[in-house]
Design a protein around this motif. Structure first.
Motif, PDB file in Angstrom:
ATOM      1  N   PHE A 150       7.406  -6.281   7.278  1.00 14.67           N
ATOM      2  CA  PHE A 150       6.162  -5.556   7.024  1.00 14.67           C
ATOM      3  C   PHE A 150       6.480  -4.099   6.716  1.00 14.67           C
ATOM      4  O   PHE A 150       7.226  -3.447   7.448  1.00 14.67           O
ATOM      5  CB  PHE A 150       5.230  -5.637   8.239  1.00 14.67           C
ATOM      6  N   LEU A 151       5.900  -3.599   5.596  1.00  7.97           N
ATOM      7  CA  LEU A 151       6.057  -2.200   5.178  1.00  7.97           C
ATOM      8  C   LEU A 151       4.821  -1.436   5.641  1.00  7.97           C
ATOM      9  O   LEU A 151       3.740  -1.585   5.054  1.00  7.97           O
ATOM     10  CB  LEU A 151       6.214  -2.117   3.657  1.00  7.97           C
ATOM     11  N   PRO A 152       4.920  -0.612   6.685  1.00  6.34           N
ATOM     12  CA  PRO A 152       3.706  -0.049   7.313  1.00  6.34           C
ATOM     13  C   PRO A 152       2.984   0.969   6.451  1.00  6.34           C
ATOM     14  O   PRO A 152       1.758   1.049   6.496  1.00  6.34           O
ATOM     15  CB  PRO A 152       4.242   0.588   8.603  1.00  6.34           C
ATOM     16  N   PHE A 153       3.710   1.768   5.651  1.00  2.00           N
ATOM     17  CA  PHE A 153       3.054   2.811   4.867  1.00  2.00           C
ATOM     18  C   PHE A 153       2.442   2.269   3.579  1.00  2.00           C
ATOM     19  O   PHE A 153       1.656   2.956   2.935  1.00  2.00           O
ATOM     20  CB  PHE A 153       4.051   3.919   4.535  1.00  2.00           C
ATOM     21  N   HIS A 154       2.801   1.059   3.182  1.00  2.00           N
ATOM     22  CA  HIS A 154       2.258   0.452   1.975  1.00  2.00           C
ATOM     23  C   HIS A 154       1.320  -0.719   2.289  1.00  2.00           C
ATOM     24  O   HIS A 154       0.719  -1.271   1.373  1.00  2.00           O
ATOM     25  CB  HIS A 154       3.391  -0.044   1.075  1.00  2.00           C
ATOM     26  N   LEU A 214       2.138  -3.706   3.073  1.00  2.88           N
ATOM     27  CA  LEU A 214       2.668  -4.856   2.344  1.00  2.88           C
ATOM     28  C   LEU A 214       3.443  -5.742   3.306  1.00  2.88           C
ATOM     29  O   LEU A 214       4.252  -5.256   4.108  1.00  2.88           O
ATOM     30  CB  LEU A 214       3.594  -4.405   1.211  1.00  2.88           C
ATOM     31  N   LEU A 215       3.200  -7.039   3.217  1.00  3.43           N
ATOM     32  CA  LEU A 215       3.946  -8.031   3.976  1.00  3.43           C
ATOM     33  C   LEU A 215       4.864  -8.753   3.000  1.00  3.43           C
ATOM     34  O   LEU A 215       4.389  -9.448   2.092  1.00  3.43           O
ATOM     35  CB  LEU A 215       2.998  -9.009   4.671  1.00  3.43           C
ATOM     36  N   LEU A 246       2.562  -9.298  -0.184  1.00  2.00           N
ATOM     37  CA  LEU A 246       1.143  -9.508   0.111  1.00  2.00           C
ATOM     38  C   LEU A 246       0.545  -8.220   0.656  1.00  2.00           C
ATOM     39  O   LEU A 246       1.024  -7.685   1.668  1.00  2.00           O
ATOM     40  CB  LEU A 246       0.970 -10.640   1.132  1.00  2.00           C
ATOM     41  N   ASP A 247      -0.486  -7.715  -0.020  1.00  4.06           N
ATOM     42  CA  ASP A 247      -1.198  -6.521   0.441  1.00  4.06           C
ATOM     43  C   ASP A 247      -2.228  -6.958   1.489  1.00  4.06           C
ATOM     44  O   ASP A 247      -3.242  -7.580   1.161  1.00  4.06           O
ATOM     45  CB  ASP A 247      -1.883  -5.830  -0.732  1.00  4.06           C
ATOM     46  N   VAL A 248      -1.982  -6.627   2.740  1.00  3.17           N
ATOM     47  CA  VAL A 248      -2.843  -7.094   3.829  1.00  3.17           C
ATOM     48  C   VAL A 248      -4.137  -6.297   3.905  1.00  3.17           C
ATOM     49  O   VAL A 248      -5.078  -6.712   4.592  1.00  3.17           O
ATOM     50  CB  VAL A 248      -2.095  -7.020   5.175  1.00  3.17           C
TER      51      VAL A 248
END
Length: 597
Positions: free
Chosen positions: A268-272, A274-275, A287-289
Motif C-alpha cells: 500500500f502506497l499511503p501518499f497516493h 494506491l494498493l 487500485l486507487d482505494v
C-alpha cells in the motif's frame, strides 16, 4: 463722592461682560443647541434671561460661573460618533508634538507599515528561537544494545533483554501460539499501534498489540496469502486464494475486487492511496482505494510474481523475478523504469530502506547483497549465507533483518543513512517454526515475525524512530483526530502519474517539451508572439524628429546589437580554443597541429 467713585468700578467690570455676552450671541450655534428640550412649564431648558441681575451684581462673579456650569449640564446628550473626524491623534507627529498649520503630518499608512514590519520581525525571531528550542523537546533517544568487554551482542537472547528493560518495554515481547492455522503473514499500521495477521488456513485477526485488545477475529474459510492495512487501521485488505477482499476493523466484508484475482503479494502506497497487487498471472495492478478504480494493470512478462517491495522514498514498486533480476515499476509507464541483474539464480526477497538509498536482495545462490539506488545500482556489500534468506526487512533506523529457516539474523550499521554492515550480526534469535513474514514496528524497538507456530514479537533495541510526527502518524490519536487526518490526507493525495525514480525532477522545467510547444505555436500562428519588437524611436520636439535623425537613432541601436552578438561569438571561440588546448596538453605534438585554430 462714594457713589461717583464706585460707578467706574462697576463700569470696569460690566463692559467686558457685555462684550462677552455679545460675542456669545454672534457665535453660530452648534447643531445640538438648536434642539430644545421641553420642560414641564412648556419652556425650553436654558440659563435665566435676567440680564439686570447680572449687571447689578458684578461683585458676585462666582454666580456667573455657576450659571455657566448649569447651562452646560442642561445640554442634551449628543453621541460622540459625529465628532470622530476631529481626531487630534491624526495631526500628531511621531514625536507626539502637533505640527503647525504649515507643516504636513506623517501619513498613517507609513506608520502602520512600520508597525507591521516590526511585528513580522518579532514573530520571525520568536519562530527561530522556538525552532532552536524544539530540539530539546525531542527528548527520546534511540535505543542501543552494548555488551560487556569483548562480548558479542548476537549471543544475547531475548530473555536477557526482557530482564534488563523496564516493565512496559518488557511487555512488548510476547508469543502467540497459533499452530492450528499457520503459517502467518503480518502487517503493522502506519502509526505502529495496530497489528493484523492472517494464516494460511483462513484465520484473520486485528488487534491493538500494545494493550492486547482484540479488534476483530474471523475465519474466511480460504487460504490467506497476504494482508495489509490501508491508509488507517479501520480498513484491511486481504489477498485470499481467489480474489482480493476488503474488511473493516469489525471483520465485516466491504468489497470483493474480482479484477484482482490470484493475488500473492500486497503493498500500500499511503501518499497516493494506491494498493499494489502482484498476482500469479504476472500482472502488477494498481487500485486507487479513494475512488475504487484500477489505475493501471501492467504485465511484467516474467511469470509468477511472488516477490514485491516498495520504495518509501519515491513509491516505486520493486519486483523480483526468477531470472535473477529486479525490475522497478511506476503506474505511469507500461515498461519497467529500470532492471537490475542481482543474482545468478532467482530472487527470493527484496527490501528497500526508509530513505530510498539502499536495496537488499537475496537469491537462490545464497547471496545477500546491498545495492546503491542513487543512480549507480552497484552492489556495496555481499555476504554468503549458509541458508538463503527467504524474507528481508529494513527498520526506520536502518537495521536489516533476514529470515533463514527458523533463524532470524539482524545486522546494524553506523546510523540511519549508512548501509548495514554484513560482517557481524547484531542480534540472532531462533523461532519455533520457519519464518513466513517479517516487519519492524514503526516508532517501536519491536520486530514482528510470523511463522508456522504463530506470531512472535521481538525486542530489537535501536530499531525504531523514537520521535514521531503527531500530525502525520500519531499512535495516540483519537477517533476524531483520525477522521480529520483522513480528510487532510485525501486533499493532499499525490496523483499516480507523478511516481518516478527521482521525485526532485518534478520541480525542474522540461526544456525539451517547452521548446517543442513553442515551435508548434509559431507554426500555428505564423509568427513568434514572444519575439522582441523592433526598435521604434520616440518622437522628439523642436525639429529633432526629422527622418534623418530617426534613421540615425535606429542605426545606432542596430550597431549596438550587432556588437553584442560579435562579442558573444568571440567569447565562445576563445572558450573552445581553451578547451582544445586543455585536451591537447599531455599528448605528443603532431605535425597536424598547425591546422588547428
Amino acid at each position: 463722592v462714594g457713589e461717583m467713585e464706585t460707578a467706574p468700578k462697576s463700569g470696569r467690570d460690566v463692559p467686558p461682560k457685555k462684550d462677552k455676552l455679545q460675542t456669545k450671541r454672534r457665535k453660530p450655534r452648534r447643531y445640538w443647541e438648536e434642539e430644545t428640550v421641553p420642560t414641564r412649564d412648556g419652556a425650553s431648558a436654558g440659563p435665566p434671561c435676567n440680564k439686570k441681575n447680572r449687571e447689578l451684581r458684578p461683585q458676585r462673579r462666582k454666580n456667573a460661573h455657576i450659571l455657566k456650569k448649569s447651562r452646560i449640564s442642561k445640554k442634551p446628550q449628543v453621541p460622540k460618533k459625529p465628532r470622530e473626524w476631529k481626531n487630534p491623534e491624526s495631526q500628531r507627529s511621531l514625536s507626539g508634538v502637533n505640527p503647525g498649520p504649515g507643516s504636513s503630518p506623517l501619513p498613517r499608512s507609513k506608520a502602520k507599515t512600520r508597525s507591521r514590519l516590526e511585528v513580522a520581525e518579532a514573530e520571525e525571531e520568536e519562530t527561530s528561537i522556538k525552532a532552536a528550542r524544539s530540539e530539546l523537546l525531542l527528548a527520546e533517544e534511540p535505543g542501543f544494545l552494548e555488551g560487556e568487554d569483548g562480548e558479542d551482542t548476537a549471543k544475547i537472547c531475548q530473555a536477557d533483554i526482557v530482564e534488563a528493560v523496564d516493565i512496559a518495554s518488557g511487555a512488548k515481547h510476547f508469543d502467540l501460539n497459533l499452530r492450528q492455522f499457520g503459517p502467518y503473514r503480518l502487517n503493522y499500521s502506519r502509526t505502529g499501534r495496530h497489528l493484523a495477521f492472517g494464516g494460511r488456513r483462513g484465520h484473520v485477526a486485528a488487534l491493538d498489540w500494545v494493550t492486547k485488545k482484540l479488534m476483530c477475529e474471523i475465519n474466511v474459510m480460504e487460504a490467506v496469502r497476504d494482508i495489509r492495512f490501508l491508509h488507517s487501521e479501520a480498513l484491511l485488505a486481504v489477498a485470499q486464494n481467489r480474489w482480493l477482499h476488503i474488511y473493516d476493523n469489525q471483520g465485516i466484508e466491504l468489497h470483493c475486487i474480482r479484477r484482482c484475482d490470484r493475488v500473492t503479494r500486497l503493498e500500500f502506497l499511503p501518499f497516493h492511496f494506491l494498493l499494489a497487487t502482484a498476482s500469479e498471472t504476472g500482472f502488477l495492478t494498481y487500485l486507487d482505494v479513494s475512488v475504487g478504480k484500477i489505475v493501471a494493470a501492467l504485465n511484467a512478462r516474467a511469470g509468477r510474481l511472488d516477490v514485491m517491495s516498495q520504495n518509501p522514498y519515491n513509491a516505486v514498486i520493486h519486483l523480483g523475478h526468477s531470472n535473477g533480476t529486479v525490475s522497478l515499476w511506476s503506474p505511469a509507464m507500461k515498461e519497467p523504469l529500470a532492471k537490475i541483474l542481482c543474482h545468478r539464480g532467482g530472487v527470493r526477497a527484496v527490501a528497500v530502506d526508509s530513505t530510498g538509498t539502499y536495496m537488499a536482495t537475496s537469491g537462490l545462490d545464497h547471496q545477500l547483497k546491498i545495492f546503491d539506488l542513487r543512480g549507480t545500482y552497484q552492489p556495496l556489500s555481499t555476504r554468503t549465507l549458509p541458508h538463503g534468506a527467504g524474507h528481508l526487512a529494513f527498520s526506520q533506523r536502518g537495521l536489516l533483518v533476514a529470515g533463514m529457516g527458523d533463524v532470524v539474523n539482524i545486522w546494524a550499521g553506523q546510523g540511519k543513512a549508512s548501509p548495514p554492515s554484513l560482517e557481524q550480526p547484531y542480534l540472532t534469535h531462533r523461532l519455533s517454526g520457519p519464518v513466513h513474514g517479517l516487519q519492524f514496528c514503526p516508532f517501536e524497538d519491536v520486530l514482528g515475525v510470523g511463522h508456522s507456530g504463530g506470531i512472535t514479537s521481538m525486542l530489537v533495541p535501536g530499531a525504531g524512530e523514537p520521535n514521531f510526527d503527531g500530525l502525520e502518524s500519531n499512535p495516540y490519536r483519537s477517533r476524531k483526530q483520525r477522521q480529520e487526518w483522513e480528510v487532510k490526507a485525501l486533499l493532499e493525495k499525490v496523483p499516480a502519474e507523478l511516481i518516478c525514480l527521482d521525485p526532485r525532477a518534478l520541480a525542474k522545467v522540461d526544456v525539451i517539451s517547452l521548446e517543442q510547444g513553442k515551435k508548434e505555436r509559431i507554426e500555428r500562428l505564423g509568427y513568434d508572439p514572444e519575439a522582441k519588437a523592433p526598435f521604434q524611436p520616440k518622437p522628439k520636439q523642436k525639429g529633432r524628429s526629422s527622418t534623418a535623425s530617426l534613421v540615425k537613432r535606429k542605426r545606432k541601436v542596430m550597431d549596438e546589437e550587432h556588437r553584442d552578438k560579435v562579442r558573444q561569438s568571440l567569447q565562445q571561440q576563445q572558450q573552445r580554443h581553451k578547451e582544445v588546448k586543455a585536451k591537447s596538453t599531455g599528448a605528443w605534438p603532431s605535425a597536424l597541429d598547425r591546422f588547428v585554430r
